[in-house]
Design a protein around this motif. Structure first.
Motif, PDB file in Angstrom:
ATOM      1  N   ASN C 250       0.827  -1.205   0.000  1.00  0.00           N
ATOM      2  CA  ASN C 250       0.000   0.000   0.000  1.00  0.00           C
ATOM      3  C   ASN C 250       0.862   1.257   0.000  1.00  0.00           C
ATOM      4  OD1 ASN C 250       0.606  -0.713   2.918  1.00  0.00           O
ATOM      5  ND2 ASN C 250      -0.298   1.308   3.145  1.00  0.00           N
ATOM      6  N   GLN C 251       2.107   1.118   0.443  1.00  0.00           N
ATOM      7  CA  GLN C 251       2.966   2.287   0.528  1.00  0.00           C
ATOM      8  C   GLN C 251       3.742   2.516  -0.755  1.00  0.00           C
ATOM      9  OE1 GLN C 251       3.351   4.279   3.205  1.00  0.00           O
ATOM     10  NE2 GLN C 251       3.080   3.113   5.083  1.00  0.00           N
ATOM     11  N   ALA C 300      -8.739 -11.381  -5.528  1.00  0.00           N
ATOM     12  CA  ALA C 300      -9.011 -10.207  -4.688  1.00  0.00           C
ATOM     13  C   ALA C 300      -7.782  -9.882  -3.856  1.00  0.00           C
ATOM     14  CB  ALA C 300     -10.217 -10.469  -3.798  1.00  0.00           C
ATOM     15  N   GLY C 304      -6.319  -6.417  -4.053  1.00  0.00           N
ATOM     16  CA  GLY C 304      -6.531  -5.568  -2.890  1.00  0.00           C
ATOM     17  C   GLY C 304      -5.321  -5.466  -1.986  1.00  0.00           C
ATOM     18  N   VAL C 305      -4.664  -6.569  -1.745  1.00  0.00           N
ATOM     19  CA  VAL C 305      -3.556  -6.561  -0.799  1.00  0.00           C
ATOM     20  C   VAL C 305      -2.230  -6.258  -1.490  1.00  0.00           C
ATOM     21  CG1 VAL C 305      -2.272  -7.922   0.887  1.00  0.00           C
ATOM     22  CG2 VAL C 305      -4.755  -8.109   0.793  1.00  0.00           C
ATOM     23  N   VAL C 361       2.455  -5.788   7.603  1.00  0.00           N
ATOM     24  CA  VAL C 361       1.151  -5.288   7.172  1.00  0.00           C
ATOM     25  C   VAL C 361       0.496  -6.226   6.179  1.00  0.00           C
ATOM     26  CG1 VAL C 361      -0.066  -3.316   6.249  1.00  0.00           C
ATOM     27  CG2 VAL C 361       2.168  -3.002   7.288  1.00  0.00           C
ATOM     28  N   ARG C 364      -0.811  -9.325   7.652  1.00  0.00           N
ATOM     29  CA  ARG C 364      -2.001  -9.093   8.460  1.00  0.00           C
ATOM     30  C   ARG C 364      -3.234  -8.887   7.582  1.00  0.00           C
ATOM     31  NH1 ARG C 364      -4.831  -5.058   9.244  1.00  0.00           N
ATOM     32  NH2 ARG C 364      -3.347  -3.442   8.682  1.00  0.00           N
ATOM     33  N   GLN C 365      -3.043  -8.075   6.542  1.00  0.00           N
ATOM     34  CA  GLN C 365      -4.177  -7.832   5.634  1.00  0.00           C
ATOM     35  C   GLN C 365      -4.643  -9.134   5.013  1.00  0.00           C
ATOM     36  OE1 GLN C 365      -2.455  -4.950   2.975  1.00  0.00           O
ATOM     37  NE2 GLN C 365      -3.672  -3.310   3.872  1.00  0.00           N
ATOM     38  N   THR C 368      -6.531 -11.286   7.368  1.00  0.00           N
ATOM     39  CA  THR C 368      -7.894 -10.822   7.626  1.00  0.00           C
ATOM     40  C   THR C 368      -8.816 -11.200   6.475  1.00  0.00           C
ATOM     41  OG1 THR C 368      -6.820  -8.960   8.686  1.00  0.00           O
ATOM     42  CG2 THR C 368      -9.190  -8.822   8.420  1.00  0.00           C
ATOM     43  N   VAL C 369      -8.311 -11.063   5.264  1.00  0.00           N
ATOM     44  CA  VAL C 369      -9.135 -11.401   4.101  1.00  0.00           C
ATOM     45  C   VAL C 369      -9.396 -12.906   4.067  1.00  0.00           C
ATOM     46  CG1 VAL C 369      -9.249 -11.380   1.608  1.00  0.00           C
ATOM     47  CG2 VAL C 369      -8.300  -9.416   2.821  1.00  0.00           C
TER      48      VAL C 369
ATOM     49  N   ILE D  47     -15.422  -6.646   4.383  1.00  0.00           N
ATOM     50  CA  ILE D  47     -14.263  -6.193   3.619  1.00  0.00           C
ATOM     51  C   ILE D  47     -14.719  -5.741   2.234  1.00  0.00           C
ATOM     52  CG2 ILE D  47     -12.134  -6.977   2.510  1.00  0.00           C
ATOM     53  CD1 ILE D  47     -11.818  -8.878   4.923  1.00  0.00           C
ATOM     54  N   PHE D  49     -12.619  -3.944  -0.857  1.00  0.00           N
ATOM     55  CA  PHE D  49     -11.408  -3.270  -1.340  1.00  0.00           C
ATOM     56  C   PHE D  49     -11.725  -2.011  -2.126  1.00  0.00           C
ATOM     57  CE2 PHE D  49      -9.425  -7.518  -0.715  1.00  0.00           C
ATOM     58  CZ  PHE D  49      -8.462  -7.103   0.174  1.00  0.00           C
ATOM     59  N   ASP D  66      -7.939   0.107   5.625  1.00  0.00           N
ATOM     60  CA  ASP D  66      -7.221  -0.405   4.459  1.00  0.00           C
ATOM     61  C   ASP D  66      -7.964  -1.528   3.758  1.00  0.00           C
ATOM     62  OD1 ASP D  66      -6.522  -1.536   7.049  1.00  0.00           O
ATOM     63  OD2 ASP D  66      -5.262  -2.914   5.931  1.00  0.00           O
ATOM     64  N   LEU D  67      -8.892  -2.179   4.468  1.00  0.00           N
ATOM     65  CA  LEU D  67      -9.634  -3.247   3.828  1.00  0.00           C
ATOM     66  C   LEU D  67     -11.049  -2.783   3.472  1.00  0.00           C
ATOM     67  CD1 LEU D  67      -8.482  -6.236   6.057  1.00  0.00           C
ATOM     68  CD2 LEU D  67      -7.611  -5.581   3.825  1.00  0.00           C
ATOM     69  N   ARG D  69     -13.223  -1.447   5.506  1.00  0.00           N
ATOM     70  CA  ARG D  69     -14.217  -1.608   6.570  1.00  0.00           C
ATOM     71  C   ARG D  69     -14.535  -0.243   7.175  1.00  0.00           C
ATOM     72  NH1 ARG D  69     -10.973  -6.327   9.640  1.00  0.00           N
ATOM     73  NH2 ARG D  69      -9.365  -4.741   9.382  1.00  0.00           N
ATOM     74  N   PRO D 228     -10.472 -10.806  13.674  1.00  0.00           N
ATOM     75  CA  PRO D 228     -10.961  -9.516  13.183  1.00  0.00           C
ATOM     76  C   PRO D 228     -11.867  -8.809  14.189  1.00  0.00           C
ATOM     77  CG  PRO D 228     -12.381 -11.238  12.346  1.00  0.00           C
ATOM     78  CD  PRO D 228     -11.367 -11.895  13.249  1.00  0.00           C
ATOM     79  N   ASN D 241       0.016   1.652  10.239  1.00  0.00           N
ATOM     80  CA  ASN D 241       0.705   1.456   8.967  1.00  0.00           C
ATOM     81  C   ASN D 241       0.182   2.378   7.878  1.00  0.00           C
ATOM     82  OD1 ASN D 241       2.411  -0.882   9.717  1.00  0.00           O
ATOM     83  ND2 ASN D 241       0.402  -1.738  10.176  1.00  0.00           N
ATOM     84  N   PHE D 242      -0.921   3.041   8.171  1.00  0.00           N
ATOM     85  CA  PHE D 242      -1.514   3.902   7.145  1.00  0.00           C
ATOM     86  C   PHE D 242      -1.615   5.320   7.660  1.00  0.00           C
ATOM     87  CE2 PHE D 242      -2.860  -0.393   6.716  1.00  0.00           C
ATOM     88  CZ  PHE D 242      -2.630  -0.657   5.375  1.00  0.00           C
ATOM     89  N   ASP D 245      -1.760   8.058   4.835  1.00  0.00           N
ATOM     90  CA  ASP D 245      -2.924   8.190   3.966  1.00  0.00           C
ATOM     91  C   ASP D 245      -4.199   7.688   4.623  1.00  0.00           C
ATOM     92  OD1 ASP D 245      -0.552   6.920   1.972  1.00  0.00           O
ATOM     93  OD2 ASP D 245      -1.631   5.505   3.246  1.00  0.00           O
TER      94      ASP D 245
END
Lengths: 325, 313, 508, 279
Positions: C250-251, C300, C304-305, C361, C364-365, C368-369, D47, D49, D66-67, D69, D228, D241-242, D245
């Motif tokens: 994402n960065q 996805a 997405g990730v 990160v 973790r993302q 979660t997905v 979620i 995206f 970021d997801l 949510r 979650p 981490n975000f 942004d």
């Protein structure tokens, strides 16, 4: 009476704000001459302490909301002084010693420093000079081996010794007026005696005036030239000490004297008079003593008795003064 | 001389506490469900592996014997071997001790620098506007999680206005100081939130003390009364107030070090826990407790230095 | 002495300036030192005792190997050996060492060092013994020439010699010092580990005796351990670091817009997957494992990730030589997934746990997905965060049910990955899943003796199919690896084997 | 009929701004915990995206993470999770510590000596170090969090209650009732406890503030409540981490924690004034 050094006129001290205000000192007037020991006597809560604290404008934790009246000191109206000017008067011209010598000295400072501090500040002495002077002062108040004891801390002293130190501090700059707020109450009897004698001796040596606050008539008899009896914020009777003891004219004074076990012999404290002192938040109308007065009549409950002269230098505030005496 | 004697006697009084600390650190892992060897190896560790590790850790001996050898190991300066680092724990902890000490020290200095003047001012002008503002500020500060504030301050003072480093620890005194400003401030804010109230009330008490009246009756100006008389006497309560919160400050480093990537005991504790490095965790809890006790001892000595009544009685 | 003082004076000045201005001032003062931010600290620098990437990457800076992968990861090029020959029957390898190759203490690298190091790597204590045991004898022909003999051909041999575990160590020092050697290691690689503050940083200076003339061009490197991905990025932006690896996806895009920073997306030999402990119920049932594969929406995830920086994985193998491009990944098919679960007797799903590396990160993302995806077929996953460095140990001990993980290849030949990821029994027993397929094991044995070419390619492709069908993992994706450096840095590169190369780095 | 609440009490309450304000904030908090998810039109676990990293606005008032949510939904959903965990983490040590303090102070002697030595020792371990170590060793999960807090925090309550018991023991009434020959349990529960529990209750409010920080710190470190499940500490860790942004991901859960902290600081101060009126 010699030339008055201080003249208090209609002093009124109020704490808090209406409708919950309390007037602790309510129209007190007196004067003290040079070299005179004037006693203020009364039960606790009668306003003695607040009266003398008003003279030096130190009220400890609680500040009054208003102080009115005139305090003429050495020809100067103290009420007109700014706080900074007042600082200059304290310690130099008016000094004060407090009731409990155990707590009145700074526990974390050496005795010597506590005395020298005031000397350096007011007399502009160097540390060395101040130290020599402090030794003299300690000698004068009867502390043995003062050179050694200068470097001690207060907790290394007994109560009587501490009170001597406090007197030394108070007298360091030769004040014209010494206010002593129950200086012996916290001490045991033999020490009490020594301290009283010390104060009198110093008065003789320096010619200062002393305002002596106590609730012990025995102490009054032994110490004071003149005395004012306070009750519920007002002065009830004022006279030379001998005159007061010989010829008390106010019922309250008489009640006090009756409570002394053996007249003229200083043995104990005042024994309580029937009833309790009134609440100053809601004081009785008329004479404040009337609810406890065995001689009260109807007028006593509505009319505030004026201070009238009974004899030369002897005044009292009672409607039935003649009748009862 | 008196002070030395005082320190030694306090130290002697602390011995049972220190012994108790080793006891708690030792049993912390023993009272956990499951035996350590299985925990370390996991459920699929072969019985032989578990037996071997059990022997290696001395877990097959009676608890009292284990505890005694644990004590004698500590006495010899050994905390055992780290599972993750495969090295002696003592030196690893020794290396990590300094950043934590620096953080604790720096934040304590900052906390004192915040607490003393603000407590003084609010005590002298109690009920005033400042008194209320300070109170509100520190109620909010006390409720702020350090890690959250850390994230926000990094955003603000390392990214938007880049005046402090994002994370890490420097190589020399000044760069370290620079790195520690934000984390130390956060810990100090939390500490000050706790200390400022107690100090304020003790200053109020000092202000009402008879000797303050004496000082004023001597004709000392307010400034001197405050600094010579009130300050020194409230210093003792500052010290005891801070000492009470030592354990809070030291504990606060754990999370803050992790947020700011400071290689101290706290971040080592967190990573050792994730790594299930139990001997290391044991050594670290022990170190933290000894640290708190030592700081408290220091506070006692400082107290004795400031207040002559303590060491002499 | 004088030099020492001036260095500390500079540092002190930097500190002061830093207090007043910002951290970036230091960068210009010590211009010839690269400051690189990485996620994890090495655990050891003993090449035969390492299997974690931070340790491996550190070792690759300190030590040399006989050969090494080319920068594009397609072939092998000379390392400390300037040339080599392989006997036509594949049973003898003969290496000629560089005459000017020296260790960082100035001692020459000799054939004796090579035989010592490789014997050690094949030894009892080595975690990588199987990689070198095919060599049955060594013949030291002269100081700079060595021959190795094999009983039977072993195709991955040369590749294995390019691995970190085949690092050449100074035999005399290691023998004399034992384990203590690795506290102050000496190698013939481009850098010398000068100072190591565990958990904080590693300081390298350039090896003055390094054989490659003019390299490294920097005086040294400081590797800072910044575990938090975001902190690493921020430190790069703030100029506190010159280069970083392991940028969260994402960065990457945000970083690209920074005019002071170059972002590069490296293609690496890596595959991400969820390990399934096949010794535990219900993961012992292949239908359950397949069902999980059908349930996760990998497209996805990539979109997405990974933000598109990668491809959906069709099996457990990194995309590298001999990859089976015809094999289709498991599509998203919830109906089929549920049917498979029902077949396996779990129509209502089940509860399980999944290990996830702390501080990463992307992991973790993804976790979660995956968790949300699996919930749709009734599989409740509880996540357990764990320190990255101990995740390996935990899965190795079998103390897990599912574990979100990944594997990178240390060589350019798929043999290592196959052996590591899907062969059982082998070093990792199919990457700790304990999954076992006899046909696959057979193919593995065959490919190792089959010379490179079409036949070997077929074997690898079949291996991938077998792994795909057996599904010991939830196959996720083959991600690329974004890394970044500040504009004044050139030559910083992440290799396909995921380690970073610092020899060509120039600081302007 | 006698009124339930005396006029004096009512007046004390009417003058107690801290308590009124704190209770008002608490009712908001309770509302969010109980009915919050019904008030926010998004599922905290959904979620999407396509909606990732939306800044605060409409329809995502607190933005999205970021997801994709909904942050508001997650902050609100966290309230019930965190408040439940915090309540238990405060109540258990309160019950355990008060009981131990009561017993220790009431019986005195060697029981008191042993208990207080133990308290001294535990006191040396920093709160965070002990809690993190215990949860770390036991593994994450709410049960283990309760256990860890109970093991660590009881000492505060024990100290407070013991100190009060020692004071109360000197008072005449306990001596009087002990002459009457009541059992220890009866004297402790009926006569001593009501007189000593107030400071512990007041401290309990302050402890809520410390505990919310502790619980969310565990979440932040990954040792607490596991994803979650929305939890403020976890959300802050994720949003970290975000931070550039998506600053809102971390900001709002942090504000929620501050809100809880202020609520209980006010209630604590208010209760202190209310239950222990000063002259």
């Amino acid at each position: 009476m010699s030339q008055p050094i201080i003249k208090v006129d209609d002093l009124r001290v109020t704490f808090g704000h209406a409708p919950e205000s309390v007037t602790v000192v309510d129209g007190v007037s007196f004067e003290i001459g040079e070299g005179e020991v004037f006693g203020l006597v009364g039960e606790s809560g009668s306003g003695k302490s607040v009266t003398c604290r008003s003279l030096i404008q130190l009220f400890g934790g609680a500040r009054p909301s208003s102080v009115t009246g005139r305090i003429l000191f050495d020809g100067q109206d103290l009420a007109q002084l700014s706080p900074t000017d007042f600082v200059r008067i304290r310690g130099t011209r008016i000094a004060m010693i407090f009731q409990d010598p155990m707590t009145a000295l700074n526990p974390t400072m050496r005795i010597g420093d506590q005395i020298q501090e005031t000397l350096c500040r007011h007399d502009g002495l160097t540390t060395r000079q101040a130290r020599l002077r402090a030794i003299d002062l300690l000698k004068a108040v009867g502390v043995t081996a003062p050179e050694r004891r200068l470097d001690s801390y207060p907790h290394e002293f007994s109560g009587g010794m501490r009170q001597r130190v406090l007197i030394a501090i108070a007298l360091a700059c030769r004040p014209k007026l010494l206010i002593a707020d129950e200086p012996t109450t916290a001490l045991d009897v033999t020490v009490q005696d020594q301290i009283l004698k010390l104060i009198l001796r110093l008065r003789d040596e320096t010619g200062m005036a002393v305002l002596f606050v106590t609730h012990d008539l025995g102490v009054v008899a032994q110490t004071c030239d003149r005395v004012g009896v306070m009750y519920a914020g007002r002065i009830m009777e004022m006279a030379d000490t001998t005159q007061l003891f010989a010829n008390p004219s106010h019922p309250y004074t008489r009640a006090l004297l009756r409570a002394l076990p053996a007249h003229g012999k200083r043995t104990g404290r005042l024994e309580p008079i029937g009833g309790a002192p009134p609440s100053l938040a809601d004081p009785p109308k008329g004479c404040r003593f009337h609810p406890r007065c065995r001689d009260a009549v109807f007028d006593c409950t509505t009319v505030r008795p004026p201070l009238v002269t009974v004899a030369a230098g002897h005044t009292g505030a009672c409607l039935r003064m003649e009748a009862v005496s | 001389m008196k002070l030395v004697f005082f320190t030694l006697s306090r130290l002697a009084q602390l011995l049972p506490v220190l012994l108790g600390i080793t006891f708690v650190a030792f049993f912390l892992l023993r009272v956990m469900p499951g035996d350590p060897a299985t925990l370390m190896l996991g459920s699929r560790g072969t019985p032989e592996d578990i037996a071997a590790l059990t022997r290696q850790l001395g877990l097959d001996r009676p608890l009292s014997a284990q505890y005694l050898s644990f004590l004698s190991d500590i006495a010899r300066g050994s905390f055992g071997r780290s599972i993750a680092y495969k090295a002696q724990i003592g030196p690893l902890i020794g290396e990590r001790l300094w950043p934590t000490l620096a953080l604790v020290g720096f934040s304590t200095v900052l906390a004192v620098a915040m607490t003393v003047p603000l407590a003084m001012l609010t005590a002298v002008r109690r009920g005033g506007v400042l008194d209320h503002l300070v109170k509100i500020f520190f109620v909010v500060a006390m409720s702020m999680p350090g890690f959250w504030l850390g994230v926000l301050l990094i955003l603000l003072f390392a990214i938007v206005i880049p005046i402090f480093p994002v994370s890490g620890y420097g190589d020399d005194f000044l760069t370290r100081l620079h790195h520690l400003v934000l984390p130390a401030t956060i810990i100090a804010l939390g500490t000050a939130a706790l200390t400022i109230r107690s100090l304020r009330s003790s200053i109020v008490a000092v202000l009402g003390a008879d000797y303050i009246d004496t000082a004023r009756a001597k004709g000392m100006p307010e400034r001197i009364v405050l600094w010579h008389h009130v300050f020194r006497n409230s210093l003792t309560s500052t010290i005891s107030v801070l000492a009470v919160h030592t354990s809070w400050v030291v504990g606060g480093t754990v999370v803050i070090e992790t947020v700011f990537g400071i290689p101290g005991l706290g971040s080592l504790l967190v990573s050792s826990i994730s790594a299930r490095d139990y001997p290391m965790v044991q050594g670290l809890t022990l170190t933290f407790a000894v640290l708190v006790v030592s700081i408290n001892l220091l506070a006692d000595v400082a107290y004795a230095l400031v207040d002559p009544r303590v060491s002499l009685s | 002495m004088a030099k020492h003082e001036s260095v500390s004076a500079i540092i002190a000045k930097c500190g002061l300036a830093g207090l007043l201005m910002s951290g970036s001032v230091c960068a210009t003062a010590s211009a010839a030192t690269l400051r690189l931010g990485v996620a994890g600290d090495a655990l050891t620098v003993d090449p035969i005792a390492s299997s974690d990437n931070p340790s491996i990457w550190t070792e690759l800076l300190i030590y040399d190997q006989l050969v090494r992968p080319s920068k594009d990861g397609t072939t092998l090029v000379p390392g400390i050996a300037e040339s080599w020959t392989v006997a036509p029957d594949g049973k003898e390898f003969r290496f000629k060492l560089r005459a000017d190759a020296k260790f960082s203490d100035g001692q020459p690298v000799t054939a004796a060092d090579v035989s010592f190091s490789l014997k050690r790597a094949a030894g009892e204590k080595s975690e990588w013994g199987r990689f070198f045991r095919p060599i049955t004898s060594y013949e030291i022909i002269d100081d700079h020439t060595i021959a190795m003999k094999l009983d039977k051909p072993f195709t991955p041999m040369l590749n294995n010699l390019a691995m970190f575990s085949a690092s050449i160590l100074p035999s005399k020092l290691v023998e004399a010092q034992g384990a203590a050697f690795f506290e102050h290691p000496i190698g013939s690689g481009p850098f010398v580990l000068k100072n190591w503050s565990r958990g904080q940083s590693q300081d390298f200076v350039k090896n003055a005796f390094y054989w490659e003339k003019g390299k490294p061009s920097i005086d040294g490197a400081r590797i800072e351990i910044v575990p938090e991905d975001n902190s690493r990025v921020l430190k790069l932006k703030a100029g506190e670091l010159d280069a970083i690896v392991g940028i969260p996806f994402n960065q990457a895009d945000t970083l690209k817009s920074d005019p002071n920073i170059n972002v590069t997306v490296a293609t690496v030999f890596r595959v991400d997957m969820v390990q399934l402990n096949t010794t535990k119920k219900p993961f012992n049932d292949s239908r359950v494992r397949q069902a999980l594969n059908y349930a996760v929406d990998k497209n996805a995830l990539v979109k997405g990730v990974l933000r598109g920086n990668g491809t959906v994985a069709n099996s457990a193998m990194p995309v590298m030589a001999y990859h089976n491009t015809d094999l289709k990944p498991y599509p998203l098919d919830l109906v089929k997934a549920k049917a498979l679960l029902a077949e396996a007797g779990l129509p209502n799903g089940f509860k399980t746990t999944m290990l996830v590396a702390a501080g990463d990160v992307t992991q973790r993302q993804a976790a979660t997905v995956i968790q949300a995806d699996l919930k749709k077929i009734g599989v409740e996953v509880e996540l357990q965060t764990i320190e990255g460095s101990s995740q390996f140990g935990t899965t190795k001990s079998g103390n897990y049910e599912m574990s979100l993980s990944y594997a990178t290849s240390d060589t350019i030949d798929p043999d290592q990955s196959v052996g590591f990821l899907v062969v059982n029994p082998e070093r990792a027993n199919a990457y700790h899943t304990q999954w076992k397929n006899e046909r696959l094991n057979e193919l593995y044995a065959q490919e190792r003796t089959t010379p490179d070419g079409e036949l070997r390619s077929k074997m690898f492709k079949e291996i991938e199919v077998l792994a795909h069908d057996g599904a010991p993992f939830i196959f996720l994706y083959n991600p690329s690896s974004p890394y970044a450096s500040r504009k004044n840095i050139t030559g910083f590169k992440v290799m396909p084997t995921s380690n970073y190369d610092l020899t060509d780095v120039v600081i302007k | 009929m006698r009124p339930l609440v005396s006029d004096a009490t009512r007046l004390r309450f009417a003058r107690n701004g801290n308590l009124q304000f704190g209770l008002a904030m608490l009712s908001l908090l309770v509302l969010a915990s109980v009915a919050g998810s019904a008030l926010v039109p998004f599922d905290p676990l959904d979620i999407d995206f396509g909606q990732a990293l939306q800044p605060p606005g409409w329809p995502h008032l607190f933005g999205t993470d970021d997801l994709g949510r909904d942050v508001l939904a997650r902050v609100v959903a966290s309230a019930s999770v965190d408040m439940k965990v915090v309540s238990i983490c405060v109540l258990l040590p309160f019950l355990i510590g008060s009981t131990i303090g009561l017993v220790s102070g009431y019986f005195g002697g060697w029981i008191d000596l042993i208990i207080m030595r133990f308290v001294d020792v535990l006191w040396a371990f920093p709160f965070y170090v002990l809690v993190i170590s215990i949860v770390g060793a036991l593994g994450p999960g709410t049960g283990n969090i309760y256990l860890a807090f109970s093991m660590v925090v009881w000492i505060s309550f024990a100290r407070i209650v013991r100190g009060e018991v020692l004071l109360a023991r000197r008072l005449e009434y306990t001596q009087a009732v002990s002459v009457l020959g009541y059992s220890h349990a009866r004297i402790m529960l009926r006569h001593v406890l009501p007189n000593v529990i107030t400071p512990a209750i007041v401290f309990m409010m302050a402890d809520v503030v410390l505990t919310i920080l502790g619980v969310t710190s565990l979440g932040f470190l990954g040792l607490g409540i596991q994803p979650p499940t929305p939890e403020w500490g976890v959300m802050i860790a994720e949003g970290r981490n975000f931070i550039q942004d998506g600053w809102w991901i971390s900001l709002f859960p942090g504000l929620a924690i501050v809100f809880v902290g202020i609520t209980f600081s006010l209630i604590g101060d208010g209760l202190d004034d209310f239950l222990r009126p000063k002259p």
